[in-house]
Scaffold this active site. Structure first.
Site, PDB file in Angstrom:
ATOM      1  N   LYS A  61       0.391  -4.286  -2.514  1.00  0.00           N
ATOM      2  CA  LYS A  61       1.364  -4.162  -1.425  1.00  0.00           C
ATOM      3  C   LYS A  61       1.337  -5.363  -0.479  1.00  0.00           C
ATOM      4  CE  LYS A  61       2.671  -0.154  -2.935  1.00  0.00           C
ATOM      5  NZ  LYS A  61       1.880  -0.119  -4.161  1.00  0.00           N
TER       6      LYS A  61
ATOM      7  N   GLU B 110       0.956  -1.613   9.371  1.00  0.00           N
ATOM      8  CA  GLU B 110       2.323  -1.942   9.717  1.00  0.00           C
ATOM      9  C   GLU B 110       2.773  -1.023  10.847  1.00  0.00           C
ATOM     10  OE1 GLU B 110       4.396  -1.381   6.048  1.00  0.00           O
ATOM     11  OE2 GLU B 110       4.636   0.766   6.340  1.00  0.00           O
TER      12      GLU B 110
ATOM     13  N   HIS C 156       3.845  12.548   2.910  1.00  0.00           N
ATOM     14  CA  HIS C 156       4.346  11.228   2.525  1.00  0.00           C
ATOM     15  C   HIS C 156       4.789  11.188   1.068  1.00  0.00           C
ATOM     16  CE1 HIS C 156       2.878   9.853   6.363  1.00  0.00           C
ATOM     17  NE2 HIS C 156       1.648  10.160   6.053  1.00  0.00           N
TER      18      HIS C 156
ATOM     19  N   ARG D 209       9.118   0.392 -12.215  1.00  0.00           N
ATOM     20  CA  ARG D 209       9.273   1.431 -13.238  1.00  0.00           C
ATOM     21  C   ARG D 209      10.518   2.247 -12.907  1.00  0.00           C
ATOM     22  NH1 ARG D 209       8.095   5.517  -9.891  1.00  0.00           N
ATOM     23  NH2 ARG D 209       6.383   5.304  -8.411  1.00  0.00           N
TER      24      ARG D 209
END
Length: 450
Positions: free
Chosen positions: A119, A203, A238, A296
């Site tokens: 990430k 973040e 989440h 994907r």
């Protein structure tokens, strides 16, 4: 070489394996299912042209045994491998091994998987292409002190995330420095256990946010096609629960910028095949930032198929084999589609509830599509994800699609197994969801009776 492989091995299980097998059958491609013996009675095994059991005592590890899967592919004469989602779908080394074995890999290049799988690296790469990201796009944070400095720079609250994984695993919100210290250590520990890497980053956390993603197809000539967006804001822990396309109440100007950013993100890594670029949209400011790219096919791909009138698996196979889409590929968006994930879990706390299915009657009718993994008389075991089916509804308008999905959930009969159907029925009937103005808090709000 023809437009498609002659014999395709599906390196997955459940509904996505069944989904890929269905397209293979329609295209005249022989399908091969690999399965742990515990899954021998599931529909995907029975519907494949050939089914080969996997060796291994632990079911999940059997599906993660790339060497065994490649060996089986070669033994049965398969010429291509489709990984579905999950398991080995975003495993760079498996993709390399498939190619090295002389087989066609139905997915992006191993290098792209590696770049987007981390990430932190993904944020750095797309930021250089002009795609907006939250916070810094530098290296992962090496210490809690670095995390505190970054949080001070971007401002609290912040979200702490694992660099090497997804699915909401290890994510934690910190509203102050003390909470960040705790969250940093917890996320780092969880990341190491789950993904084999303790690299984390922070973040900006947006409390009133929408999770919106863009479906892309990358071609061998460098062209990237954006196939609209999906709203995935209805989540628990989440993890997505309901998706729809197009995203309701989305400013057309924001949509345009988001589609452009998705194309830029895919172009910068030379993306090939199907992928999804995910964004977080601040509902107050209207600004969005890059979250991640999934290399994907997505669980929620049916809503894009319904609104564009296409078969994404067919296009995946065509791109993997020829570098481009099929000759008749002419996507044109129309109408609205909603997908709801039916899971074997407690409808109040969302804890997994495996068990044996006594009765299983799927809804049907105009605009209804059900992608299911199970059937009456089989067992949902505790070894895998709790998803048992996806109920999708298409309509000329969002109102029609919503009415159809409400009716379909009412018609879905499952007995002997505890599922989240009661909560899903409540969610799609809620005023907040019906309004189309919901955000990532909608599930919590409906649970709380707001």
């Amino acid at each position: 070489m023809g437009a498609f492989p002659e014999r395709l091995l599906v390196a997955n299980r459940g509904e996505i394996a069944r989904r890929v097998i269905a397209t293979a059958r329609r295209l005249g491609i022989e399908s091969v299912a690999v399965h742990h013996p515990i899954d021998a009675a599931l529909p995907f095994v029975l519907e494949a042209d050939l089914a080969v059991p996997l060796e291994g005592d632990v079911p999940v590890r059997a599906y993660l045994d790339g060497a065994q899967i490649i060996r089986i592919a070669r033994e049965v004469g398969a010429t291509a491998i489709h990984p579905g989602y999950g398991f080995l779908a975003e495993n760079e080394q498996f993709a390399r091994d498939v190619v090295a074995a002389g087989l066609t890999w139905v997915g992006p290049s191993p290098g792209t998987i590696a770049a987007m799988g981390d990430k932190v690296e993904a944020r750095r790469v797309v930021a250089e292409a002009g795609v907006p990201v939250s916070g810094g796009a530098d290296d992962a944070l090496g210490s809690v002190e670095e995390a505190l400095l970054e949080a001070s720079r971007i401002g609290y609250p912040v979200m702490v995330k694992a660099a090497g994984g997804g699915g909401g695993i290890g994510m934690a919100v910190a509203h102050d420095a003390d909470a960040l210290r705790t969250a940093f250590d917890g996320t780092r520990s969880m990341a190491e256990r789950s993904f084999g890497s303790d690299r984390v980053f922070v973040e900006k956390f947006v409390s009133a946010a929408r999770h919106v993603e863009v479906q892309v197809l990358g071609l061998a000539n460098g062209t990237v096609i954006a196939l609209g967006e999906r709203d995935c804001s209805a989540q628990r822990r989440h993890q997505k629960l309901v998706e729809e396309s197009p995203a309701p109440m989305l400013d057309p100007r924001v949509r345009g910028r988001m589609l452009l950013s998705a194309v830029q993100a895919a172009e910068v890594v030379g993306y090939l095949n199907a992928g999804t670029v995910e964004f977080l949209l601040d509902t107050v400011s209207g600004e969005f930032v890059f979250l991640e790219m999934n290399t994907r096919i997505q669980v929620e791909h049916p809503v894009t198929e319904l609104t564009y009138g296409i078969d994404l698996v067919e296009q995946q196979l065509s791109i993997a084999h020829t570098g481009t889409t099929t000759a008749d590929f002419a996507p044109s968006p129309r109408g609205h589609a909603i997908e709801v994930r039916v899971c074997a879990e407690d409808p109040k706390r969302f804890y997994p509830r495996p068990g044996v299915i006594d009765e299983w009657v799927e809804p049907c009718g105009p605009g209804i599509r059900v992608d299911s993994a199970y059937a009456a008389g089989v067992e949902v075991t505790p070894f895998f994800d709790s998803l048992v089916a996806k109920v999708c509804a298409y309509g000329d308008t969002r109102e029609q699609a919503l009415a159809r999905v409400v009716a379909a959930l009412d018609e879905f009969v499952v007995t002997g197994l505890v599922t989240n159907l009661p909560f899903l029925r409540e969610l799609v009937r809620s005023d907040e969801f019906a309004s189309g103005r919901y955000d990532t808090n909608v599930v919590a709000n409906v649970k709380a009776g707001r």
